[in-house]
Design a protein around this motif. Structure first.
Motif, PDB file in Angstrom:
ATOM      1  N   PRO A   1       0.781  -1.449   0.011  1.00 51.61           N
ATOM      2  CA  PRO A   1       0.038  -0.118  -0.002  1.00 51.61           C
ATOM      3  C   PRO A   1       1.079   1.300   0.012  1.00 51.61           C
ATOM      4  O   PRO A   1       2.120   1.284   0.431  1.00 51.61           O
ATOM      5  CB  PRO A   1      -0.786  -0.170   1.276  1.00 51.61           C
ATOM      6  CG  PRO A   1       0.130  -0.916   1.926  1.00 51.61           C
ATOM      7  CD  PRO A   1       0.764  -2.036   1.197  1.00 51.61           C
TER       8      PRO A   1
ATOM      9  N   ARG B   1      -3.544  13.921   1.627  1.00 51.98           N
ATOM     10  CA  ARG B   1      -3.232  12.593   1.918  1.00 51.98           C
ATOM     11  C   ARG B   1      -4.342  11.704   0.805  1.00 51.98           C
ATOM     12  O   ARG B   1      -5.265  11.849   0.671  1.00 51.98           O
ATOM     13  CB  ARG B   1      -3.486  12.236   3.258  1.00 51.98           C
ATOM     14  CG  ARG B   1      -3.486  10.842   3.514  1.00 51.98           C
ATOM     15  CD  ARG B   1      -4.030  10.507   5.104  1.00 51.98           C
ATOM     16  NE  ARG B   1      -3.809   8.922   5.264  1.00 51.98           N
ATOM     17  CZ  ARG B   1      -3.073   8.425   6.074  1.00 51.98           C
ATOM     18  NH1 ARG B   1      -2.157   8.986   6.404  1.00 51.98           N
ATOM     19  NH2 ARG B   1      -3.030   7.070   6.275  1.00 51.98           N
TER      20      ARG B   1
ATOM     21  N   ASP C   1      -4.387   7.880  -0.134  1.00 54.34           N
ATOM     22  CA  ASP C   1      -4.397   6.156   0.437  1.00 54.34           C
ATOM     23  C   ASP C   1      -4.675   5.360  -0.808  1.00 54.34           C
ATOM     24  O   ASP C   1      -5.847   5.517  -1.288  1.00 54.34           O
ATOM     25  CB  ASP C   1      -5.103   5.765   1.564  1.00 54.34           C
ATOM     26  CG  ASP C   1      -4.821   6.771   2.942  1.00 54.34           C
ATOM     27  OD1 ASP C   1      -3.669   6.982   2.966  1.00 54.34           O
ATOM     28  OD2 ASP C   1      -5.800   7.070   3.512  1.00 54.34           O
TER      29      ASP C   1
ATOM     30  N   THR D   1       1.007   5.642   0.619  1.00 51.60           N
ATOM     31  CA  THR D   1       0.272   6.679   1.051  1.00 51.60           C
ATOM     32  C   THR D   1       1.096   7.999   0.869  1.00 51.60           C
ATOM     33  O   THR D   1       2.117   7.987   1.013  1.00 51.60           O
ATOM     34  CB  THR D   1      -0.221   6.558   2.715  1.00 51.60           C
ATOM     35  OG1 THR D   1      -1.123   5.816   3.040  1.00 51.60           O
ATOM     36  CG2 THR D   1      -0.714   7.935   3.133  1.00 51.60           C
TER      37      THR D   1
ATOM     38  N   GLU E   1      -4.663   1.020  -1.884  1.00 51.02           N
ATOM     39  CA  GLU E   1      -4.401  -0.277  -1.295  1.00 51.02           C
ATOM     40  C   GLU E   1      -3.537  -1.253  -2.070  1.00 51.02           C
ATOM     41  O   GLU E   1      -3.031  -0.530  -3.096  1.00 51.02           O
ATOM     42  CB  GLU E   1      -5.706  -1.119  -1.231  1.00 51.02           C
ATOM     43  CG  GLU E   1      -6.699  -0.592  -0.153  1.00 51.02           C
ATOM     44  CD  GLU E   1      -7.902  -1.560  -0.420  1.00 51.02           C
ATOM     45  OE1 GLU E   1      -8.138  -2.163  -1.347  1.00 51.02           O
ATOM     46  OE2 GLU E   1      -8.863  -1.430   0.605  1.00 51.02           O
TER      47      GLU E   1
END
Length: 234
Positions: A105, A222, A224, A107, A226
């Motif tokens: 992942p 931010r 995110d 970020t 996966e």
């Protein structure tokens, strides 16, 4: 015969010397008993001396060997430290590659580009000319990747090197999963660079607007995404 003063002094001196010599002889005779060693005692003494010499030689050899091993150990520790640094760089490089291919992942900050179908479609026009198609999404996605984006997702679904996008009417399919408009293309990277790239004059945004696509761009602190392994979608 009359004794003179010096004769008396000499006589006294000789008397004292005689006494001292006699006393010294008697003392030496009584006190100086020479110790005689037997052959067996001489052999033991010689044996112990030889043993001591051998032990000193062995001790010297062991000290030299210890010093040599200490130096070898220091060299090995130095090489081990270099190998650990090299392994650490390899691990970091592997991690970076895993992030790029989607195995981990990710970020970070970035931007979101939202594409919407046109609100107004003239009755005499073809409605397809006012819808978002896969070529519009590819246009945005490729521009972001060219600008240095580390990862890209469409409506939250991460894009991999083997991903495919297709359009069926008003629906866009990403790796076989259909999504209706609007389509949000997310990118992780330097927000300023990514934003400037897509908003260049006669660039991506101008091309989309000329195709009747509504475009909205937002910088994000931010984003995110996966990993392929942890996500449900392949």
């Amino acid at each position: 015969m009359k004794l003179k003063g010096r004769h008396v002094i000499l006589s006294f001196v000789f008397l004292v010397l005689g006494f001292l010599v006699s006393f010294s002889y008697q003392y030496t005779k009584n006190e100086s008993n020479v110790i005689q060693l037997s052959d067996q005692q001489w052999e033991k003494d010689y044996y112990y001396r030889q043993q001591l010499i051998q032990l000193e030689e062995q001790n010297k050899e062991l000290r030299n060997e210890l010093e040599e091993k200490r130096q070898n150990l220091q060299q090995l520790e130095g090489k081990l430290g270099e190998q650990q640094q090299l392994i650490s760089r390899y691990v970091e490089r592997k991690k970076d590659l895993q992030i790029l291919v989607g195995e981990l992942p990710i970020t970070g900050e970035g931007i979101e580009v939202t594409l919407r179908d046109a609100d107004y479609v003239p009755s005499e026009e073809n409605p397809n000319n006012y819808l978002v198609h896969e070529r519009h999404i590819y246009l945005v996605m490729n521009e972001l990747l060219s600008a240095g984006a580390n990862a890209v997702a469409i409506n939250g679904q991460r894009i991999y090197r083997d991903s495919y996008i297709s359009c069926v009417g008003p629906v866009v399919s990403v790796d076989g999963i259909p999504y209706p408009a609007p389509f949000v293309v997310s990118a992780i990277g330097n927000p300023e660079v990514l934003y400037s790239s897509v908003t260049l004059t006669n660039g991506v945004v101008d091309l989309l607007v000329s195709d009747n696509i509504e475009v909205e761009i937002e910088k994000q602190d931010r984003v995110d995404m996966e990993s392929r392994v942890s996500g449900d979608r392949w």
